[in-house]
Write a protein that holds these residues in place. Structure first.
Motif, PDB file in Angstrom:
ATOM      1  N   PHE A 161     109.781  36.886  84.044  1.00 15.74           N
ATOM      2  CA  PHE A 161     109.026  36.904  85.299  1.00 15.74           C
ATOM      3  C   PHE A 161     107.907  35.868  85.324  1.00 15.74           C
ATOM      4  O   PHE A 161     107.019  35.927  86.171  1.00 15.74           O
ATOM      5  N   ASN A 162     107.954  34.909  84.416  1.00 18.02           N
ATOM      6  CA  ASN A 162     106.957  33.847  84.383  1.00 18.02           C
ATOM      7  C   ASN A 162     107.474  32.652  85.183  1.00 18.02           C
ATOM      8  O   ASN A 162     108.416  31.964  84.769  1.00 18.02           O
ATOM      9  N   ALA A 163     106.852  32.401  86.323  1.00 21.36           N
ATOM     10  CA  ALA A 163     107.309  31.328  87.207  1.00 21.36           C
ATOM     11  C   ALA A 163     107.239  29.962  86.536  1.00 21.36           C
ATOM     12  O   ALA A 163     108.100  29.093  86.763  1.00 21.36           O
ATOM     13  N   HIS A 169     112.152  25.071  83.188  1.00 27.54           N
ATOM     14  CA  HIS A 169     113.614  25.071  83.111  1.00 27.54           C
ATOM     15  C   HIS A 169     114.199  24.097  84.138  1.00 27.54           C
ATOM     16  O   HIS A 169     115.100  23.305  83.830  1.00 27.54           O
ATOM     17  N   ALA A 170     113.646  24.140  85.348  1.00 33.56           N
ATOM     18  CA  ALA A 170     114.115  23.234  86.396  1.00 33.56           C
ATOM     19  C   ALA A 170     113.896  21.778  86.007  1.00 33.56           C
ATOM     20  O   ALA A 170     114.747  20.912  86.257  1.00 33.56           O
ATOM     21  N   GLU A 181     121.890  23.117  89.285  1.00 32.12           N
ATOM     22  CA  GLU A 181     121.287  24.117  88.411  1.00 32.12           C
ATOM     23  C   GLU A 181     119.763  24.018  88.466  1.00 32.12           C
ATOM     24  O   GLU A 181     119.058  25.034  88.423  1.00 32.12           O
ATOM     25  N   SER A 182     119.247  22.794  88.586  1.00 32.02           N
ATOM     26  CA  SER A 182     117.801  22.603  88.682  1.00 32.02           C
ATOM     27  C   SER A 182     117.247  23.243  89.946  1.00 32.02           C
ATOM     28  O   SER A 182     116.207  23.897  89.929  1.00 32.02           O
ATOM     29  N   LEU A 183     117.953  23.060  91.069  1.00 31.22           N
ATOM     30  CA  LEU A 183     117.507  23.686  92.319  1.00 31.22           C
ATOM     31  C   LEU A 183     117.503  25.205  92.207  1.00 31.22           C
ATOM     32  O   LEU A 183     116.597  25.867  92.720  1.00 31.22           O
ATOM     33  N   ALA A 184     118.501  25.758  91.537  1.00 30.55           N
ATOM     34  CA  ALA A 184     118.537  27.214  91.348  1.00 30.55           C
ATOM     35  C   ALA A 184     117.328  27.675  90.534  1.00 30.55           C
ATOM     36  O   ALA A 184     116.734  28.726  90.817  1.00 30.55           O
ATOM     37  N   ALA A 185     116.944  26.880  89.548  1.00 31.62           N
ATOM     38  CA  ALA A 185     115.785  27.239  88.732  1.00 31.62           C
ATOM     39  C   ALA A 185     114.493  27.132  89.536  1.00 31.62           C
ATOM     40  O   ALA A 185     113.582  27.953  89.362  1.00 31.62           O
ATOM     41  N   ALA A 199     107.349  23.569  90.647  1.00 27.52           N
ATOM     42  CA  ALA A 199     108.697  23.802  91.158  1.00 27.52           C
ATOM     43  C   ALA A 199     108.948  23.006  92.437  1.00 27.52           C
ATOM     44  O   ALA A 199     110.023  22.430  92.630  1.00 27.52           O
ATOM     45  N   GLU A 200     107.946  22.963  93.308  1.00 26.94           N
ATOM     46  CA  GLU A 200     108.101  22.195  94.545  1.00 26.94           C
ATOM     47  C   GLU A 200     108.294  20.714  94.248  1.00 26.94           C
ATOM     48  O   GLU A 200     109.095  20.031  94.903  1.00 26.94           O
TER      49      GLU A 200
END
Length: 216
Positions: A161-163, A169-170, A181-185, A199-200
């Motif tokens: 649960f750590n964003a 990962h992304a 896969e990166s977008l999913a992460a 992430a953005e």
């Protein structure tokens, strides 16, 4: 046995302040970094020899340097001083070695020294989620992407649960050019922390790499 021999009593108020500081530091916004520093300093006011608080201060100053908040010569010096103080207080602390690894990598650009400290941190505690995640970032920098992927996935196993871990990962997946896969992460990261700038940012890189300019 060496680790247990150095276990000392913990002031509960110092520990609570440390936990609050860590919570704010993980957000990595300028305001939260400032708040984290105040909590770590509060922890030291409660217990001047509480090593985790020095580890936190080292991370605060590394974050200030990496984000251009504080001049490198100021942030780097303070980060190194805090990390070394943490190690002096407890040289078997996985967190202290991780703090020094961050200093060696992001302040000194001592890649060999940073690698040794990350390995020491994980040898002391293989289940240290943050060390796995931040070691993954280091491994991306030095081009060891397969190792990076293994460590960041381990971090997520330990703390799903750590964003920030999903954001890292992304980043690893993007560097491997596994764009879907990166977008999913990034979606996983943003579902946990909607304003996660990391992430953005990775999303934007992926959209550009895929030619999805209308998505920006």
């Amino acid at each position: 046995q060496a680790h247990l021999a150095k276990v000392r009593s913990v002031n509960p108020e110092a520990h609570e302040a440390y936990l609050q500081g860590t919570y704010h530091w993980m957000k990595l916004t300028p305001g939260d970094i400032d708040t984290a520093q105040r909590y770590f300093e509060l922890a030291l006011a409660k217990d001047p020899e509480y090593a985790p608080a020095y580890e936190g201060l080292a991370q605060v100053w590394v974050a200030r340097q990496s984000r251009g908040i504080t001049l490198p010569q100021v942030a780097g010096s303070n980060a190194k001083q805090a990390a070394l103080r943490a190690l002096t207080l407890n040289d078997t602390s996985s967190e202290a070695h991780a703090a020094l690894a961050m200093v060696k990598g992001e302040v000194d650009w001592d890649w060999t020294g940073a690698d040794a400290e990350w390995k020491q941190a994980l040898e002391l505690d293989p289940n240290f989620a943050s060390a796995n995640a931040f070691y993954a970032k280091y491994l991306v920098i030095v081009g060891r992407l397969d190792e990076a992927l293994r460590h960041v996935r381990r971090a997520i196993e330990l703390d799903p649960f750590n964003a920030r871990f999903h954001s890292t990962h992304a980043m690893v997946l993007y560097c491997k050019r596994w764009y879907d896969e990166s977008l999913a992460a990034t979606d996983a990261a943003l579902s946990l922390l909607p304003d996660d700038a990391g992430a953005e940012g990775i999303q934007q890189y992926v959209y550009i790499a895929k030619g999805m300019h209308d998505e920006q």
